[in-house]
Motif scaffolding. Structure first.
Motif, PDB file in Angstrom:
ATOM      1  N   UNK A  91       0.846  -1.209   0.000  1.00 14.68           N
ATOM      2  CA  UNK A  91       0.000   0.000   0.000  1.00 14.68           C
ATOM      3  C   UNK A  91       0.874   1.249   0.000  1.00 14.68           C
ATOM      4  N   UNK A  92       1.944   1.234   0.791  1.00 15.62           N
ATOM      5  CA  UNK A  92       2.861   2.390   0.827  1.00 15.62           C
ATOM      6  C   UNK A  92       4.229   1.899   1.276  1.00 15.62           C
ATOM      7  N   UNK A  93       5.250   2.717   0.999  1.00 16.07           N
ATOM      8  CA  UNK A  93       6.605   2.343   1.425  1.00 16.07           C
ATOM      9  C   UNK A  93       7.401   3.588   1.797  1.00 16.07           C
ATOM     10  N   UNK A  94       8.096   3.481   2.930  1.00 14.56           N
ATOM     11  CA  UNK A  94       9.052   4.508   3.330  1.00 14.56           C
ATOM     12  C   UNK A  94      10.441   3.899   3.252  1.00 14.56           C
ATOM     13  N   UNK A  95      11.329   4.538   2.479  1.00 14.98           N
ATOM     14  CA  UNK A  95      12.693   4.044   2.349  1.00 14.98           C
ATOM     15  C   UNK A  95      13.570   4.705   3.399  1.00 14.98           C
ATOM     16  N   UNK A  96      14.171   3.896   4.260  1.00 16.56           N
ATOM     17  CA  UNK A  96      15.047   4.434   5.296  1.00 16.56           C
ATOM     18  C   UNK A  96      16.402   4.783   4.692  1.00 16.56           C
ATOM     19  N   UNK A  97      17.125   5.644   5.377  1.00 15.36           N
ATOM     20  CA  UNK A  97      18.433   6.101   4.867  1.00 15.36           C
ATOM     21  C   UNK A  97      19.371   4.913   4.709  1.00 15.36           C
ATOM     22  N   UNK A  98      20.247   5.019   3.738  1.00 14.75           N
ATOM     23  CA  UNK A  98      21.230   3.957   3.500  1.00 14.75           C
ATOM     24  C   UNK A  98      22.093   3.743   4.731  1.00 14.75           C
ATOM     25  N   UNK A  99      22.486   2.496   4.930  1.00 17.02           N
ATOM     26  CA  UNK A  99      23.395   2.195   6.034  1.00 17.02           C
ATOM     27  C   UNK A  99      22.698   1.733   7.304  1.00 17.02           C
ATOM     28  N   UNK A 100      21.367   1.902   7.385  1.00 20.07           N
ATOM     29  CA  UNK A 100      20.637   1.372   8.538  1.00 20.07           C
ATOM     30  C   UNK A 100      20.396  -0.114   8.274  1.00 20.07           C
ATOM     31  N   UNK A 101      20.991  -0.976   9.106  1.00 22.81           N
ATOM     32  CA  UNK A 101      20.951  -2.418   8.851  1.00 22.81           C
ATOM     33  C   UNK A 101      19.678  -3.077   9.385  1.00 22.81           C
ATOM     34  N   UNK A 102      19.159  -2.560  10.507  1.00 25.52           N
ATOM     35  CA  UNK A 102      18.042  -3.226  11.170  1.00 25.52           C
ATOM     36  C   UNK A 102      17.002  -2.205  11.609  1.00 25.52           C
ATOM     37  N   UNK A 103      15.737  -2.618  11.597  1.00 28.76           N
ATOM     38  CA  UNK A 103      14.655  -1.768  12.108  1.00 28.76           C
ATOM     39  C   UNK A 103      13.623  -2.647  12.791  1.00 28.76           C
ATOM     40  N   UNK A 104      12.944  -2.089  13.790  1.00 31.11           N
ATOM     41  CA  UNK A 104      11.896  -2.798  14.531  1.00 31.11           C
ATOM     42  C   UNK A 104      10.589  -2.035  14.383  1.00 31.11           C
ATOM     43  N   UNK A 105       9.488  -2.778  14.225  1.00 33.74           N
ATOM     44  CA  UNK A 105       8.167  -2.162  14.141  1.00 33.74           C
ATOM     45  C   UNK A 105       7.611  -2.031  15.554  1.00 33.74           C
ATOM     46  N   UNK A 106       7.474  -0.787  16.020  1.00 33.49           N
ATOM     47  CA  UNK A 106       6.953  -0.510  17.361  1.00 33.49           C
ATOM     48  C   UNK A 106       5.428  -0.536  17.354  1.00 33.49           C
ATOM     49  N   UNK A 107       4.838   0.035  16.310  1.00 31.72           N
ATOM     50  CA  UNK A 107       3.381   0.114  16.176  1.00 31.72           C
ATOM     51  C   UNK A 107       3.049   0.167  14.686  1.00 31.72           C
ATOM     52  N   UNK A 108       1.935  -0.492  14.296  1.00 35.90           N
ATOM     53  CA  UNK A 108       1.547  -0.441  12.880  1.00 35.90           C
ATOM     54  C   UNK A 108       0.477   0.613  12.626  1.00 35.90           C
ATOM     55  N   UNK A 109      -0.235   1.062  13.665  1.00 39.89           N
ATOM     56  CA  UNK A 109      -1.264   2.089  13.495  1.00 39.89           C
ATOM     57  C   UNK A 109      -1.392   2.908  14.777  1.00 39.89           C
ATOM     58  N   UNK A 110      -0.816   4.129  14.826  1.00 43.86           N
ATOM     59  CA  UNK A 110       0.012   4.770  13.790  1.00 43.86           C
ATOM     60  C   UNK A 110       1.334   4.035  13.619  1.00 43.86           C
ATOM     61  N   UNK A 111       1.945   4.208  12.434  1.00 43.85           N
ATOM     62  CA  UNK A 111       3.157   3.469  12.105  1.00 43.85           C
ATOM     63  C   UNK A 111       4.383   4.141  12.743  1.00 43.85           C
ATOM     64  N   UNK A 112       5.055   3.378  13.611  1.00 42.76           N
ATOM     65  CA  UNK A 112       6.269   3.849  14.281  1.00 42.76           C
ATOM     66  C   UNK A 112       7.317   2.743  14.198  1.00 42.76           C
ATOM     67  N   UNK A 113       8.515   3.132  13.784  1.00 44.71           N
ATOM     68  CA  UNK A 113       9.622   2.186  13.623  1.00 44.71           C
ATOM     69  C   UNK A 113      10.802   2.685  14.446  1.00 44.71           C
ATOM     70  N   UNK A 114      11.539   1.749  15.046  1.00 52.57           N
ATOM     71  CA  UNK A 114      12.743   2.093  15.816  1.00 52.57           C
ATOM     72  C   UNK A 114      13.968   1.555  15.094  1.00 52.57           C
TER      73      UNK A 114
END
Length: 409
Positions: A189-212
């Motif tokens: 449905x949508x995509x956010x591209x994180x900055x290059x060099x970030x190896x790992x990310x965690x999904x904190x919440x899907x609604x609202x969408x928050x990533x650590x």
């Protein structure tokens, strides 16, 4: 204390991940089994036996109390300490039934998955070797992420929406995409591209969408978090980025393999609630901390603070409508508390206080909130361990797998 479930006797550490609460049962993973208990008495209602230990579980369930787990096909041995996390099962937590078991092959070999989650009626699984999504009721394969030379879905965050952490590129030249996905079709449905060099990310919440994520110079304190990213899941645009250095805040995420595994964080009211690290209290020798709030639209602190009080440490557990439910780990001479924090004024209301007896303290000490699974509902507090371990030789102490406490009356 309502009841204590003794830890099974094992010769080595075994995973016991997963605990859930329905109107009918408190459900806990044991050693190669899932057991439903009477929520008040602790008597066993049902048991689902498995050939090997549960290796991954998700707190998310369907509206009718179904969830999915990953487990090993056999028990670990000295010769083979792990048989791989290849078996997928759906569980009806009310009926105490295993609905189906599946594996997914890559070539001739079953895929070993890293994580599992549930969103709507979809169970989604991710790994470096491939992913899959099944209908939780029928076990039908709904979709698999498109195979590409250098891209794969590392894992999924579930709940109200389904979010994939998609990795592209080689190590040291990685690009992560945070994709909101239709759980039924797998369509992005949508995509956010994180900055290059970030190896790992965690999904904190899907609604609202928050990533650590751990980013750049701030990374490396072991919490898995240096920054939070608040993302618009309709457009894939970044709303704001919140700096949260690990030496200041006590939340942690394990985004290397387990995309959805975060502790000490709650999202609600379009805010992020996070505890500070412990620091000196006002009384000599005492330690304490606070929960603070960040606005997910602006990224700025709201100025709201919930103080644990001298000798206590406070950890957010979940939202209750517009209010925040939190656990307060006590000093040696007091009982732990569950409190409700009003979302607007941040006024604290005590919902439950445990007895300050040695027996309760001893039981609770092995249930540290940054590791244990803690569930609270309707005046009932359930705390459980995610491992069954070998008892300390000669200590004589029996460890608990889970404990349940409740308010009187």
């Amino acid at each position: 204390m309502l009841f204590q479930i003794p830890s099974p006797e094992v010769t080595d550490n075994v995973n016991t991940l997963g605990s859930w609460l329905t109107d009918k049962a408190y459900v806990k993973s044991g050693v190669a089994e899932i057991v439903g208990y009477d929520p008040d008495k602790g008597t066993e209602l049902w048991t689902i036996k498995l050939p090997g230990p549960v290796c991954e579980a998700t707190p998310h369930t369907t509206a009718d109390d179904r969830t999915a787990i990953l487990f090993e096909p056999a028990m670990p041995t000295k010769a083979e300490p792990s048989h791989g996390c290849s078996q997928i099962a759906a569980i009806d937590l009310d009926a105490g039934k295993k609905l189906w078991t599946k594996t997914v092959n890559s070539g001739d070999e079953p895929i070993t998955f890293d994580n599992i989650t549930v969103s709507a009626h979809t169970a989604a699984l991710g790994s470096t070797d491939g992913g899959a999504a099944f209908d939780i009721d029928s076990g039908k394969l709904l979709w698999q992420p498109k195979a590409a030379d250098t891209c794969y879905d590392a894992g999924y965050g579930g709940g109200e929406k389904l979010v994939a952490v998609r990795k592209c590129g080689e190590y040291d030249d990685r690009r992560l995409g945070i994709q909101t996905i239709d759980p039924a079709s797998g369509k992005v449905i949508s995509e956010y591209k994180m900055a290059k060099g970030i190896e790992y990310a965690s999904v904190v919440s899907t609604n609202p969408l928050v990533v650590a994520a751990d980013v750049g110079d701030n990374a490396g304190d072991g919490s898995g978090i240096s920054d939070f990213f608040s993302i618009d899941d309709r457009t894939g645009q970044l709303r704001t980025r919140i700096s949260a250095p690990g030496d200041e805040y006590a939340a942690r995420c394990e985004g290397v393999n387990r995309v959805e595994y975060c502790k000490g964080l709650v999202v609600g009211n379009d805010r992020l609630y996070v505890p500070t690290e412990e620091h000196d209290g006002t009384e000599a020798g005492s330690r304490t901390n606070e929960i603070v709030a960040f606005d997910l639209a602006t990224g700025k602190p709201t100025g709201q603070r919930a103080d644990a009080g001298d000798g206590y440490a406070i950890f957010p557990l979940r939202m209750d409508g517009g209010n925040l439910i939190a656990y307060k780990r006590p000093p040696w001479d007091k009982g732990a508390q569950i409190v409700s924090i009003d979302g607007s004024g941040f006024k604290e209301t005590k919902l439950l206080e445990n007895p300050a007896t040695e027996a309760v303290h001893t039981a609770e000490q092995s249930m540290a909130p940054d590791y244990a699974e803690i569930l609270y509902s309707q005046g009932h507090l359930y705390m459980s361990r995610v491992h069954a371990g070998k008892a300390l030789t000669g200590s004589g102490d029996k460890e608990d797998l889970a404990i349940a406490l409740a308010t009187g009356g």
